[in-house]
Scaffold this motif. Structure first.
Motif, short mmCIF file in Angstrom:
data_model
loop_
_atom_site.label_atom_id
_atom_site.label_comp_id
_atom_site.label_asym_id
_atom_site.label_seq_id
_atom_site.Cartn_x
_atom_site.Cartn_y
_atom_site.Cartn_z
N ALA A 120 0.44 -1.14 -0.42
CA ALA A 120 -0.13 0.16 0.09
C ALA A 120 0.67 1.35 0.42
O ALA A 120 0.91 2.23 -0.40
N GLU A 121 2.11 1.38 0.58
CA GLU A 121 2.72 2.16 0.49
C GLU A 121 3.19 2.71 -0.79
O GLU A 121 3.47 4.24 -1.20
N ARG A 181 0.50 3.63 -2.67
CA ARG A 181 0.13 5.22 -2.43
C ARG A 181 1.20 6.47 -3.26
O ARG A 181 0.85 7.34 -3.73
N PRO A 226 -7.60 1.48 -4.84
CA PRO A 226 -6.88 2.40 -3.91
C PRO A 226 -7.94 3.44 -2.83
O PRO A 226 -9.49 3.64 -4.26
N ARG A 278 -4.71 3.27 -0.46
CA ARG A 278 -4.33 2.28 -0.03
C ARG A 278 -5.44 1.48 -0.09
O ARG A 278 -7.53 1.62 -0.48
#
Length: 430
Positions: A256-257, A260, A298, A320
């Motif tokens: 997710a990081e 993102r 996301p 995320r």
């Protein structure tokens, strides 16, 4: 668990090293140890979020290691405190080395081959294994090993090995001379199913023998009762699941990081139009909006009430997938129901156990619905949250479901009033 054996003198593994049988490799002294390679140090950080170390520290009283099959020699990249205590080694003497350094003359070769086959095939396994401490003590374990896969793309990340010592079995002890492992070990046999998405290990046929040091140069061996055996194996499997759960969750956070970062750096087509954002801020409800047209679906908008409910900051949410709210006790069937509704492009309402940033659980009455643009194509999915058993989200006497439907309706009106699926196609246009 993991008590260190210092006295009496270690039992010799065999005096027949000259006969050509593999002897125990001496452990190098700290001054002989090669520095831990940067690839070993970076292995965890490349696959998991920075919080993984703290999560694993909470399991320090369980004996386990994490290994990286992608590095040369398949080395240990993480060792728990209980593992170090049980084996007698320091962390710097373990990291970067293949776990086979724990083996010795009487370690069963068949069990070792079974482990190698499981690693090669990327499958879990469980075996009884005779290992040796740094001081030379033999100690018997049940090794439960399983792979960890990325939830993002399904690739193999690492292996987790949980060691359950069997020397503390209290019943049926009697003196026996040192014998080869196949003579004493009741090797675990039987089918297994995969772990997690791959299923659970089958330990129905597991045996339990325990080695204890004895002062006259002999070993004690004894068997556990059936209930003791099942309890030990159940604990080991639970620990294995906990470790894999923490790694899987941290892997998702890492993905997710990355997602993102990509999302925030994309061009204006991936950003919500400022006109839409302004309209959404007027909706006083806890909700998020996700874009199914972007990889990973996301979150592209999170309301202030959602942030207060979950404890997250906006930058920790945008980009995320909503899976980050799930936890260990979240019902997988409910999650699958949500996925099925999204796939079928239908609305649904479920009760799901979610978790705040601080780890506290809360029951969420979640309503998910598709949002179509002015061309009737799905532009977003909206998820409206309502904490059950709390009035933190209460804004009126209207029933929660009616408020959720009202929020969805307001979002639909805001999106359909804009062109281009509510996305900013041109910076000047916003």
């Amino acid at each position: 668990m993991g008590r260190r054996l210092c006295t009496p003198s270690p039992v010799p593994t065999s005096s027949s090293a000259q006969s050509g049988t593999e002897s125990r490799v001496p452990t190098p002294s700290p001054t002989m140890l090669a520095p831990i390679s940067q690839s070993v140090i970076d292995s965890m950080s490349q696959s998991y979020d920075a919080s993984v170390q703290q999560s694993l520290k909470k399991l320090h009283h369980h004996s386990f290691v994490i290994t990286d099959p992608h590095l040369h020699g398949h080395p240990i990249i993480y060792a728990s405190d209980a593992f170090l205590h049980m084996s007698g080694y320091l962390a710097e003497e373990v990291l970067g080395r293949n776990p086979k350094f724990l083996q010795g003359l009487d370690t069963d070769r068949q069990s070792v081959c079974q482990i190698r086959d499981s690693v090669r095939e990327g499958k879990p396994c469980h075996v009884v294994l005779l290992n040796y401490t740094k001081q030379g003590w033999p100690f018997q374990i049940v090794l439960h090993m399983a792979p960890v896969f990325s939830q993002n793309d399904g690739r193999l990340l690492h292996f987790v090995g949980v060691q359950t010592p069997l020397f503390n079995c209290p019943t049926g002890l009697e003196k026996q001379p040192v014998q080869s492992a196949p003579t004493l070990l009741g090797l675990l046999k039987g089918p297994y199913a995969f772990l997690g998405q791959k299923g659970l290990l089958n330990t129905e046929n597991a045996g339990c023998l325990g080695y204890l040091p004895y002062s006259n140069g002999h070993l004690q061996a004894g068997s556990c009762t059936g209930s003791q055996k099942k309890k030990k194996l159940k604990v080991a499997l639970t620990v294995l699941q906990l470790v894999i759960h923490e790694l899987t969750k941290s892997s998702e956070l890492k993905s997710a990081e990355v997602l993102r970062s990509r999302y925030l750096s994309e061009n204006a087509e991936t950003a919500l139009c400022s006109s839409l954002t302004l309209a959404l801020t007027r909706i006083q409800q806890s909700f998020v909006i996700s874009n199914p047209n972007l990889r990973g679906m996301p979150v592209v908008y999170a309301s202030d009430m959602f942030l207060r409910l979950t404890g997250y900051q906006k930058e920790e949410v945008i980009g995320r997938n909503c899976r980050f709210l799930e936890g260990q006790d979240t019902d997988a069937r409910v999650v699958q129901q949500l996925r099925d509704c999204i796939k079928a492009e239908k609305a649904c309402t479920v009760q799901v156990l979610n978790y705040r940033k601080d780890g506290s659980p809360f029951w969420n009455l979640l309503h998910v619905a598709p949002v179509r643009d002015h061309t009737a194509k799905i532009a977003y999915f909206v998820g409206v949250q309502w904490e059950l058993g709390s009035d933190c989200c209460q804004t009126s006497d209207i029933a929660p479901v009616m408020q959720q439907l009202g929020a969805v309706g307001a979002i639909k009106v805001a999106v359909r009033s804009l062109r281009g699926q509510g996305l900013c196609r041109n910076k000047k246009a916003c």
